[in-house]
Each structure stands twice: as C-alpha cells, then as structure tokens.
Design an enzyme around this catalytic site. Structure first.
Site, short mmCIF file in Angstrom:
data_model
loop_
_atom_site.label_atom_id
_atom_site.label_comp_id
_atom_site.label_asym_id
_atom_site.label_seq_id
_atom_site.Cartn_x
_atom_site.Cartn_y
_atom_site.Cartn_z
CE LYS A 79 -7.72 2.52 -16.12
NZ LYS A 79 -6.35 2.65 -16.69
CB SER A 155 -6.95 5.70 -18.85
OG SER A 155 -6.30 4.46 -18.64
CB SER A 179 -3.00 4.59 -17.91
OG SER A 179 -3.34 5.10 -19.18
#
Length: 462
Positions: A79, A155, A179
């Site tokens: 990420k 996310s 997330s």
C-alpha cells in the site's frame, strides 16, 4: 513450474528447488501487472529495476548455496502509505506527491526482503486511509477483479486487487477500522489484522496512531503465516510496537482445532446485513462444529468510540494541511476531517475511557472462549460510485457502513484473520472474521487453515 495463479509458498518452494529462478518469478509478476493493471488500477508505481536487481542477487545466492530465506523470490507489493526508498510516500493523496522520496524502506518492507521476498511496487489506496470503498479521486478507483464495475473495498483496495487478480501473491495493507478485512472480504482473500502493537509501523504514513495496524493479504493461510513470521519482532523505532519476541506461527499452522472453544458473535453482529454475510458465518461454524454463541457487550458503542477516535485524531494529524491545502483533499475526506477538528475534546476523552471499559469486558468473554466468528462485511462489493445501500430495508451510506462489523474489533486492537467463504458458485466473494484474544494470532490462523484445508474457505486468482 509456476504461473500468475501460484501462491507465494509455491513460488518459494519452486525457486528453492531450482525449478524456476527468482528472475523468472519476477518476470511473471511484471507480465501480469502489465497485462492486468491498466484495467484494474492497483499499482501507482512499479519498482522494475529494483525487483530485477533483487531477483539477480537471490539467484546468485542460490547458485552459491547460500540461503535466501523462506520467501525467496516471492513478489510482493505494498500500500502506498509504506515508505519505499526512492518513491514519495503518497498515502493515496495529491498533497504527498510534493514530499521528497523516502530515503529508506519501512521496517516491514525490510523484514520481508530479509526473508527473500521481492518488492515490485506500491499500491493504490483511499486517500489518507480514510475510506472503505477503494475509490480515489486523485488516482482513480482500484477495481474488484471479480467484477471491475464494483468496489475493491478500502482503504487497502489496491493491495486486495493486486493479490486477487494474480499480479502478486502477497501484499501489505493497513487496517485502522477494517481496511485489510473489508477489501479481503470483497475481493475473496485471506487477510491478517494483527494485535495492535505486534508489527512495527515504522516507515508508514499513519492515519490514527492509537488504532493503526499493518498486516499481510494473500490467497493462502500459509502465505499469511510466512509473511507474519518474517515481520514479527520488536522495533524501537515504533513506540507502539510491543517489546515481545517473535512467536512463529507456521510450525503450528496444521495443529488443528481440537480443544479450541469457538463461538459465533451474537447480538450486534446478527441484527443487520445481507443474508449471505450470515450464511458465510453459519457455514464456517458448521465446518468447525461450533454451536455456541456469545455477545460482545456494547459492540455498537465500541464502533461509535472508534468513529470518534478516528475522526478526531485523524483530523489533528492533518490540521496544517487542512489550513493550507484544503482544496487538494478529496472533498469527502476533507469534510470528515473538518468535522473531526470541531469535535469537543470531552468526546475524545469519553471515547478512550469507554474503549478501556469495552476492552476489559471483551477480555472477560475470552476467558470462556478462544475464537469468535463474525461477518467481515455486511454485503458483497457495491458498485463503483454507489453512495447508498439497503440493509434490512434501511437505506444507509456505503462509505460509512462497509466497516459495520470490523470497527468494533478495531477499537480494542484484537487480532483477526479475514477468510473468504468458498461456497459462492460464481457469485461475488464475502468473508468472515476469525477473532482471538490479543497475541493469539496463532489460533486465528490455525482456524483459518482448518477451514482452508476442508475447502470451506478458499481463494484463487481471477
């Protein structure tokens, strides 16, 4: 041989056996990224030269008879809130483009590479991790490989998309309110949110320091365990990282579940959500021989506490950016941060006070059970751009409520494995949370492995 559908441990075994080289494994990943990413939008950067150089070193070590670690040659991506040397740490934002490139890799990136894994790039995410959808106004949405018209979840949306589509077998994400678990559920993956403080967060762009976690996502429980074991250990650079020695879980992964006291979360966790969210839990419970039900007291208030802490502390982190560059935020993120800045301070004090009480009550529950099963998401992946969803005849916002079942667990830092329900027959994926007491990731992974071995929980690249 291996291909883009191969799991991480299969790649590592093939490389160790000299059936394939690390360079070939990296090229398979790069080819898949080049073919698939334009449609799915998982990557914001591909570290091509770095990956090839790292693969060459691993192959040279193997030719020389030197060990390259348990993840030798396994491609992975992170990420884009993880520091990657030479890249700006975007955290999904426009504003962070102006930051100088990171000078060093995040601790967890270093530890995975020390175990032989090969970083191939950085992944799309919701702006500043304040997102459950996987949609990003600056870089576009990361799309669900099972249906590219649908959300990946957030996310850590790019992290899920990259693994579910076979671009990489392993990725890292972050989980504040869900997330890792939400995108794992929507994209059909195994994901691990460890105990708060178990894995170092040094070298990551934090969202809410009091409840941020980092962890892996993969298509097998073995891959989760390999990555988790490689990343464990104290790190003085992260004050929240517990000074606990590593406790490897891989040697015990197939120990079975005999003697484990497993229960299904009742009350709050059964009163809403689509039928398939609860059917998935029922299928897991049946496979595990579980008939017991337990209540996590005041779970709804636990979720409320997580909301308040997230809004207030997240907003405070971005106070100066909101003053000087408000127009460069996603409007939906910006407005929630503004609301957080205006919260009375006693709300935050009370939220933390309640969180301590709630943690103690849930620990009382774990005196009588070892593992708790609960839905991971209230529904399968919504359509991209979908603002509202209907649950139990009630319309509610998608963005706020995909974390309906994950937030009460985040608030108190419990370890969770999200596992995908196998019995979908071509339908969209949905997952289940396997929750344990702090520091008992081993139990959650053992249960997930049992479900995987029995065929009730499975994940494959699409």
């Amino acid at each position: 041989m291996i291909d883009w559908q191969s799991k991480g441990h299969e790649i590592a075994a093939a490389i160790q056996a000299r059936d394939v080289t690390a360079a070939e494994a990296v090229q398979i990943a790069i080819n898949r990224i080049q073919a698939t990413n334009p449609a799915l939008n998982a990557f914001t950067a591909v570290t091509l030269e770095r990956a090839h150089a790292r693969a060459a070193r691993i192959d040279a070590d193997l030719r020389a008879g030197r060990s390259s670690g348990p993840l030798a040659g396994v491609p992975f991506a992170v990420k884009n809130l993880f520091d990657v040397a030479g890249l700006p740490t975007l955290a999904g934002s426009k504003i962070n483009r102006d930051l100088p490139p990171a000078q060093a890799d995040a601790t967890l990136v270093q530890r995975l590479e020390a175990a032989g894994a090969i970083l191939v790039g950085a992944l799309n995410m919701g702006e500043y991790a304040y997102d459950f959808t996987g949609e990003n106004v600056h870089y576009g949405p990361s799309r669900n490989p099972h249906d590219p018209t649908r959300m990946s979840g957030g996310s850590s949306g790019g992290s899920a998309t990259a693994v579910a589509s076979g671009m990489v077998p392993l990725s890292l994400g972050s989980d504040t309110n869900g997330s890792i678990r939400v995108p794992s559920s929507l994209c059909g993956l195994f994901g691990l949110k460890p105990t708060f403080g178990r894995l170092s967060r040094h070298g990551s762009f934090l969202f809410v320091a009091d409840i941020d976690h980092l962890g892996p996502m993969a298509r097998s429980v073995t891959d989760l365990a390999l990555a988790y074991d490689a990343m464990q250990g104290p790190d003085p650079a992260d004050p929240a990282c517990a000074q606990k020695p590593a406790e490897p879980v891989l040697p015990h992964l197939d120990a079975g579940i005999e003697g484990l006291r497993i229960a299904v979360a009742d009350d709050y966790f059964v009163h809403t959500g689509e039928a398939e969210a609860h059917e998935a839990v029922a299928a897991f419970a049946k496979a595990l021989g579980c008939t017991r039900r337990v209540t996590l007291p005041e779970a709804a208030r636990g979720r409320a506490a997580a909301y308040i802490i997230t809004a207030a502390e997240g907003a405070n982190l971005h106070r100066e950016r909101l003053k000087t560059r408000a127009k460069d935020f996603d409007p939906a993120t910006r407005d929630r941060f503004f609301a957080g800045l205006m919260m009375p301070s006693d709300w935050l004090v009370q939220a933390h006070r309640f969180r301590r009480w709630y943690h103690a009550r849930v620990m009382d529950v774990f005196r009588d059970v070892d593992v708790i099963l609960a839905p991971a998401t209230p529904c399968t992946a919504p359509k991209l751009g979908q603002a509202m969803m209907t649950l139990d005849g009630i319309e509610m916002p998608v963005r706020a409520n995909l974390g309906l079942f994950t937030q009460p667990i985040s608030a108190i830092g419990l370890p969770v494995v999200a596992a995908p329900w196998a019995e979908r027959q071509g339908k969209l994926p949905i997952g289940v949370q396997i929750i344990t007491a702090p520091w008992r990731e081993d139990l959650a992974l053992r249960v997930a492995r049992q479900l995987e071995a029995s065929g009730v929980a499975t994940s494959k690249a699409v």
